[in-house]
Design an enzyme around this catalytic site. Structure first.
Site, PDB file in Angstrom:
ATOM      1  CB  CYS A  83     114.640 -52.253  18.679  1.00 56.36           C
ATOM      2  SG  CYS A  83     115.261 -53.545  19.784  1.00 56.36           S
ATOM      3  CG  HIS A 193     117.443 -54.122  15.053  1.00 61.08           C
ATOM      4  ND1 HIS A 193     117.907 -52.954  15.624  1.00 61.08           N
ATOM      5  CD2 HIS A 193     117.252 -54.991  16.081  1.00 61.08           C
ATOM      6  CE1 HIS A 193     118.005 -53.110  16.931  1.00 61.08           C
ATOM      7  NE2 HIS A 193     117.616 -54.344  17.233  1.00 61.08           N
ATOM      8  CD  GLU A 195     118.965 -51.099  12.316  1.00 59.41           C
ATOM      9  OE1 GLU A 195     119.451 -51.328  13.439  1.00 59.41           O
ATOM     10  OE2 GLU A 195     117.730 -51.042  12.102  1.00 59.41           O
TER      11      GLU A 195
END
Length: 213
Positions: A83, A193, A195
Site C-alpha cells: 500500500c 493489502h 493480509e
C-alpha cells in the site's frame, strides 16, 4: 530462517500483517514489528506496510531515522512493500500538495480523477475500495500457486505511475489501468493489502517468506 522485520513508523495496524506472516512463515522464523534501524538492518527479510498520507508517512520515516535502513534493505534483501509502502518507493507523490518520497524508482504517485466511470458509464467512488483483479504483466516467483484471475483487497485514492515500464509486475483496472505491483531484483511491492486478501493474499506472503531472489 532468520528475522522478518515488519517496519513500524507509527502509522497503520501492523498486528494483522505480522499475524499473517507468522501464519505462513517456516518454523524457526521470527516476525518482529520494529521501529529500530538496527533491527531492519539486521533482518533477513523486510516487510514495509503503510497507510495514511504520503507527507505524514515520510515525516514519520525520517523522525524514526528509517530512510537509509529502508533504502539499504530494498536494495539488498527480500523486501515487500504494501500500500503506502509501495507508493513512497517512488520519487514524488501528488498527495498533500506534493511530497518528495524515497526515490528508489523514478516516477510519481497520482490521484485518481474524481470523474472516473466504469465500462457501463457508472461513476466510480474514490477512494478505490474493495476487491479487484491484478493482471500480471510478467512472471514472478511470488505469483506461484495464485490463479491469473485472483482478486485482492484495495483501499487507496492515489496510484503509482513509475517511469520505467520494466518494473511493473501487475496492473489493475479502476476507470483506468494503473500499476498495482512493482518488482525489481529482490523487491516486490503491491498497492493492495495481502493480509486482508484471504487465501491468495496469504499465498503471496508465503511465497515471499520462501523466496530466494
Amino acid at each position: 530462517m532468520g528475522t522478518i522485520a515488519v517496519v513500524d513508523y507509527g502509522m497503520g495496524n501492523l498486528r494483522s500483517v505480522a499475524k499473517a506472516l507468522e501464519h505462513v512463515a517456516p518454523k524457526g522464523a521470527s516476525v518482529r514489528i520494529t521501529d529500530r534501524a538496527d533491527d531492519i538492518t539486521g533482518a533477513e527479510r523486510v516487510v514495509f506496510p503503510g497507510q495514511g498520507a504520503a507527507r505524514d508517512c515520510m515525516r514519520a520515516i525520517d523522525a524514526h531515522g528509517l530512510r537509509e535502513p529502508l533504502l539499504e534493505a530494498a536494495r539488498s534483501r527480500p523486501f515487500f512493500g504494501m500500500c503506502m509502502g509501495l507508493q513512497v518507493l517512488l520519487a514524488h507523490s501528488e498527495e498533500n500538495g506534493g511530497t518528495d518520497c524515497l526515490g528508489l524508482f523514478p516516477g510519481n504517485v497520482r490521484a485518481f480523477p474524481r470523474d472516473l466511470h466504469d465500462g457501463h458509464g457508472h461513476r466510480l467512488k474514490i477512494p478505490h475500495m474493495g476487491w479487484n483483479t491484478v493482471h500480471r504483466t510478467r512472471a514472478h516467483p511470488l505469483w506461484n500457486g495464485i490463479a491469473e484471475t485472483a482478486c485482492f483487497y484495495f483501499v487507496h485514492g492515489y496510484h503509482a505511475a513509475p517511469e520505467e515500464p520494466d518494473v511493473v509486475a501487475g496492473t489493475t483496472d479502476y476507470g483506468r489501468r494503473f500499476c498495482s505491483v512493482l518488482a525489481d531484483a529482490n523487491l516486490f511491492a503491491c498497492q493492495f493489502h495481502p493480509e486482508k486478501s484471504s487465501r491468495d493474499g496469504l499465498r503471496l506472503l508465503k511465497n515471499f517468506v520462501e523466496w530466494s531472489p
